[in-house]
Scaffold this motif. Structure first.
Motif, PDB file in Angstrom:
ATOM      1  N   ILE A 221       0.702  -1.268   0.130  1.00 54.11           N
ATOM      2  CA  ILE A 221       0.190  -0.026   0.062  1.00 54.11           C
ATOM      3  C   ILE A 221       0.935   1.253  -0.046  1.00 54.11           C
ATOM      4  CG2 ILE A 221      -0.360  -0.165   2.665  1.00 54.11           C
ATOM      5  CD1 ILE A 221      -3.216   0.919   2.058  1.00 54.11           C
ATOM      6  N   LEU A 222       0.515   2.259  -1.049  1.00 55.15           N
ATOM      7  CA  LEU A 222       1.531   3.175  -1.383  1.00 55.15           C
ATOM      8  C   LEU A 222       0.823   4.726  -0.903  1.00 55.15           C
ATOM      9  CD1 LEU A 222       2.609   1.897  -4.676  1.00 55.15           C
ATOM     10  CD2 LEU A 222       3.913   1.895  -2.666  1.00 55.15           C
ATOM     11  N   PHE A 223       1.419   5.775  -0.139  1.00 56.36           N
ATOM     12  CA  PHE A 223       0.913   7.133  -0.028  1.00 56.36           C
ATOM     13  C   PHE A 223       1.873   7.821  -0.315  1.00 56.36           C
ATOM     14  CE2 PHE A 223      -1.165   4.148   2.980  1.00 56.36           C
ATOM     15  CZ  PHE A 223      -2.306   4.355   2.772  1.00 56.36           C
ATOM     16  N   TYR A 224       1.340   8.938  -1.444  1.00 59.09           N
ATOM     17  CA  TYR A 224       2.528   9.999  -1.719  1.00 59.09           C
ATOM     18  C   TYR A 224       1.640  11.567  -1.867  1.00 59.09           C
ATOM     19  CZ  TYR A 224       5.572   6.562  -3.015  1.00 59.09           C
ATOM     20  OH  TYR A 224       6.768   5.268  -2.589  1.00 59.09           O
ATOM     21  N   GLY A 225       2.368  12.611  -1.818  1.00 54.38           N
ATOM     22  CA  GLY A 225       2.134  13.835  -1.936  1.00 54.38           C
ATOM     23  C   GLY A 225       2.306  14.391  -3.118  1.00 54.38           C
ATOM     24  N   GLY A 226       1.269  14.981  -3.753  1.00 53.12           N
ATOM     25  CA  GLY A 226       1.505  15.490  -5.200  1.00 53.12           C
ATOM     26  C   GLY A 226       2.391  16.842  -4.947  1.00 53.12           C
ATOM     27  N   GLN A 227       2.640  17.472  -4.059  1.00 51.55           N
ATOM     28  CA  GLN A 227       3.296  18.564  -3.886  1.00 51.55           C
ATOM     29  C   GLN A 227       4.697  18.320  -3.058  1.00 51.55           C
ATOM     30  OE1 GLN A 227       2.500  21.211  -5.616  1.00 51.55           O
ATOM     31  NE2 GLN A 227       0.686  20.005  -6.314  1.00 51.55           N
ATOM     32  N   ASP A 228       5.286  17.213  -3.116  1.00 52.32           N
ATOM     33  CA  ASP A 228       6.319  16.817  -1.987  1.00 52.32           C
ATOM     34  C   ASP A 228       7.457  17.293  -2.825  1.00 52.32           C
ATOM     35  OD1 ASP A 228       8.124  15.493  -0.788  1.00 52.32           O
ATOM     36  OD2 ASP A 228       7.053  13.526  -0.436  1.00 52.32           O
ATOM     37  N   PRO A 229       8.436  18.226  -2.034  1.00 58.20           N
ATOM     38  CA  PRO A 229       9.584  18.402  -2.679  1.00 58.20           C
ATOM     39  C   PRO A 229      10.693  17.582  -2.606  1.00 58.20           C
ATOM     40  CG  PRO A 229       9.481  19.391  -0.287  1.00 58.20           C
ATOM     41  CD  PRO A 229       8.090  18.536  -0.727  1.00 58.20           C
ATOM     42  N   LEU A 230      10.550  16.549  -2.045  1.00 58.76           N
ATOM     43  CA  LEU A 230      11.530  15.563  -1.869  1.00 58.76           C
ATOM     44  C   LEU A 230      11.393  14.136  -2.819  1.00 58.76           C
ATOM     45  CD1 LEU A 230      12.412  15.995   2.024  1.00 58.76           C
ATOM     46  CD2 LEU A 230      13.728  16.848   0.199  1.00 58.76           C
ATOM     47  N   ILE A 231      10.378  14.074  -2.618  1.00 56.64           N
ATOM     48  CA  ILE A 231       9.791  12.620  -3.381  1.00 56.64           C
ATOM     49  C   ILE A 231       9.107  13.086  -4.686  1.00 56.64           C
ATOM     50  CG2 ILE A 231       8.967  10.399  -3.349  1.00 56.64           C
ATOM     51  CD1 ILE A 231      11.136  10.665  -1.292  1.00 56.64           C
ATOM     52  N   PRO A 232       9.519  12.941  -5.937  1.00 51.71           N
ATOM     53  CA  PRO A 232       8.878  13.576  -6.932  1.00 51.71           C
ATOM     54  C   PRO A 232       7.547  12.393  -7.107  1.00 51.71           C
ATOM     55  CG  PRO A 232      10.952  13.142  -7.470  1.00 51.71           C
ATOM     56  CD  PRO A 232      10.920  12.743  -6.093  1.00 51.71           C
ATOM     57  N   THR A 233       6.510  13.057  -7.752  1.00 48.95           N
ATOM     58  CA  THR A 233       5.255  12.236  -7.714  1.00 48.95           C
ATOM     59  C   THR A 233       5.475  11.175  -8.922  1.00 48.95           C
ATOM     60  OG1 THR A 233       3.903  14.337  -7.771  1.00 48.95           O
ATOM     61  CG2 THR A 233       2.606  12.334  -8.715  1.00 48.95           C
ATOM     62  N   ASP A 238       4.777   5.728 -10.746  1.00 52.38           N
ATOM     63  CA  ASP A 238       5.620   4.668 -11.309  1.00 52.38           C
ATOM     64  C   ASP A 238       5.364   3.211 -10.805  1.00 52.38           C
ATOM     65  OD1 ASP A 238       6.231   6.383 -13.357  1.00 52.38           O
ATOM     66  OD2 ASP A 238       8.181   6.713 -12.832  1.00 52.38           O
ATOM     67  N   MET A 239       5.566   3.262  -9.319  1.00 52.76           N
ATOM     68  CA  MET A 239       5.502   1.999  -8.497  1.00 52.76           C
ATOM     69  C   MET A 239       4.125   1.822  -8.583  1.00 52.76           C
ATOM     70  SD  MET A 239       7.958   0.624  -6.467  1.00 52.76           S
ATOM     71  CE  MET A 239       7.310  -1.011  -6.968  1.00 52.76           C
ATOM     72  N   ASP A 240       3.304   2.220  -8.685  1.00 52.08           N
ATOM     73  CA  ASP A 240       1.778   1.665  -8.968  1.00 52.08           C
ATOM     74  C   ASP A 240       1.573   1.067 -10.123  1.00 52.08           C
ATOM     75  OD1 ASP A 240      -1.036   1.487  -8.745  1.00 52.08           O
ATOM     76  OD2 ASP A 240      -1.245   3.357 -10.072  1.00 52.08           O
ATOM     77  N   LEU A 241       2.243   1.473 -11.180  1.00 52.30           N
ATOM     78  CA  LEU A 241       1.991   0.916 -12.647  1.00 52.30           C
ATOM     79  C   LEU A 241       3.134  -0.161 -12.618  1.00 52.30           C
ATOM     80  CD1 LEU A 241       2.567   4.360 -14.783  1.00 52.30           C
ATOM     81  CD2 LEU A 241       0.463   2.669 -14.455  1.00 52.30           C
ATOM     82  N   LYS A 242       4.178  -0.458 -11.956  1.00 50.36           N
ATOM     83  CA  LYS A 242       5.112  -1.573 -11.881  1.00 50.36           C
ATOM     84  C   LYS A 242       4.184  -2.628 -11.232  1.00 50.36           C
ATOM     85  CE  LYS A 242       8.801  -3.842 -12.495  1.00 50.36           C
ATOM     86  NZ  LYS A 242      10.111  -3.136 -12.111  1.00 50.36           N
ATOM     87  N   LEU A 243       3.637  -2.401  -9.894  1.00 45.28           N
ATOM     88  CA  LEU A 243       3.016  -3.342  -9.302  1.00 45.28           C
ATOM     89  C   LEU A 243       1.924  -3.873 -10.110  1.00 45.28           C
ATOM     90  CD1 LEU A 243       3.234  -1.733  -5.737  1.00 45.28           C
ATOM     91  CD2 LEU A 243       4.658  -3.847  -6.724  1.00 45.28           C
ATOM     92  N   SER A 244       1.062  -3.029 -10.767  1.00 45.56           N
ATOM     93  CA  SER A 244       0.089  -3.341 -11.633  1.00 45.56           C
ATOM     94  C   SER A 244       0.499  -4.455 -12.752  1.00 45.56           C
ATOM     95  CB  SER A 244      -0.763  -2.126 -12.114  1.00 45.56           C
ATOM     96  OG  SER A 244      -1.303  -1.396 -11.399  1.00 45.56           O
ATOM     97  N   GLU A 245       1.498  -3.999 -13.410  1.00 47.29           N
ATOM     98  CA  GLU A 245       2.130  -4.814 -14.425  1.00 47.29           C
ATOM     99  C   GLU A 245       2.606  -5.926 -13.867  1.00 47.29           C
ATOM    100  OE1 GLU A 245       5.351  -2.661 -15.792  1.00 47.29           O
ATOM    101  OE2 GLU A 245       4.122  -1.062 -17.013  1.00 47.29           O
ATOM    102  N   LEU A 246       2.981  -6.317 -12.852  1.00 44.14           N
ATOM    103  CA  LEU A 246       3.458  -7.668 -12.241  1.00 44.14           C
ATOM    104  C   LEU A 246       2.143  -8.373 -11.759  1.00 44.14           C
ATOM    105  CD1 LEU A 246       6.597  -6.201 -10.212  1.00 44.14           C
ATOM    106  CD2 LEU A 246       6.682  -7.730 -12.038  1.00 44.14           C
ATOM    107  N   GLY A 247       1.249  -7.853 -11.428  1.00 47.22           N
ATOM    108  CA  GLY A 247      -0.106  -8.217 -10.675  1.00 47.22           C
ATOM    109  C   GLY A 247       0.273  -8.693  -9.228  1.00 47.22           C
ATOM    110  N   VAL A 248       0.776  -7.514  -8.516  1.00 52.21           N
ATOM    111  CA  VAL A 248       1.061  -7.759  -7.194  1.00 52.21           C
ATOM    112  C   VAL A 248      -0.261  -6.869  -6.527  1.00 52.21           C
ATOM    113  CG1 VAL A 248       2.267  -6.901  -5.206  1.00 52.21           C
ATOM    114  CG2 VAL A 248       3.289  -7.855  -7.177  1.00 52.21           C
TER     115      VAL A 248
END
Length: 283
Positions: A221-233, A238-248
């Motif tokens: 389970i992943l949580f991110y902020g759209g205005q995070d100055p340290l962790i790009p959106t 991309d992690m969401d898409l990768k896990l979807s591709e893997l079927g996780v």
């Protein structure tokens, strides 16, 4: 890297404060709540953890490991106390382990040092399984750098398939992301620099959960902020898409107006989803 230390201002007014007392008795039936603070798992002063064992536990009782943030160079398990208290209150059947790990500095890179610390903790829990009265099934809840470590260990170092879920709150996931490699932001560059001079693609992939995830990775389970100055959106997207591709099995939440941490209704939403996800996959 003090600028990368996550600050979570928890505004859960409706939640009570958990009052816990240590119980050294292990022979009572049923078992009572028990806690041990600053349990040493190494020679360094940072190699300690707190463990909270629920009442009525059995050898089927699952374990949730909390991993603090701080840019791999700072932070303390005390930073996770609000989440620890909520977990004790709302997930009363799960054992909670709130860990410290050795912090990186100019002489000690975070990888593999901090991954090795997590491995040592997991092995110690297994060694003391009968004393603690817990199972080998574990989950991770990490924030920021702690979320990165949680995902990386779960995806690449869980050789016994003990991890049943992992939760990432604003965790760096992919160090080969152009948002990092082609950045002109000194704060973002600090993240790469923390891992030393080896910035080869192979090394960056080795320390990236994004590149270590497989079809057998645990529910995430992943949580991110759209205005995070340290962790790009892009890290979360991309992690969401990768896990979807893997079927996780996974969930992804992006708060468009949030930064590197959030409060109020967004934080309430985070805990509501975290609680339900943990109950489904770990409890």
């Amino acid at each position: 890297m003090k600028t990368f230390k996550i600050t979570f201002l928890l505004l859960f007014i409706s939640f009570g404060i958990v009052s816990c007392s240590s119980d050294d008795s292990q022979d009572s039936t049923p078992l009572e709540f028990r806690q041990e603070l600053n349990v040493s798992y190494g020679t360094d002063s940072d190699q300690v953890f707190d463990i909270y064992l629920p009442a009525n536990r059995t050898l089927d009782t699952k374990v949730l490991i909390l991993v603090h943030g701080g840019g791999w160079t700072s932070g303390d398990k005390a930073d996770m106390n609000p989440l620890k208290d909520l977990s004790l209150q709302d997930l009363p059947n799960i054992a909670i382990v709130n860990i410290n790990y050795r912090l990186a500095d100019s002489d000690n890179q975070p990888y593999p040092m901090q991954i090795d610390d997590i491995t040592t903790i997991v092995n110690l829990l297994k060694t003391n399984q009968n004393d603690y009265v817990i199972s080998n099934d574990i989950g991770f809840l990490g924030t920021s750098a702690g979320a990165h470590l949680s995902m990386l260990w779960s995806y690449a170092f869980d050789t016994n398939d003990d991890v049943k879920m992992v939760a990432s709150i604003v965790g760096p996931a992919n160090f080969t992301d152009p948002a990092y490699l082609e950045n002109e932001d000194p704060l973002l560059q600090e993240i790469i620099d923390t891992f030393g001079i080896d910035t080869s693609t192979a090394y960056l992939e080795e320390i990236s959960p994004y590149h270590q995830a497989t079809t057998t990775s645990p529910p995430t389970i992943l949580f991110y902020g759209g205005q995070d100055p340290l962790i790009p959106t892009s890290q979360g997207v991309d992690m969401d898409l990768k896990l979807s591709e893997l079927g996780v099995t996974h969930q992804f939440t992006l708060y468009p107006n949030a930064g590197h941490g959030w409060v109020g209704l967004e934080l309430l939403d985070t805990w509501t989803k975290l609680k339900a996800f943990t109950q489904t996959h770990l409890e």
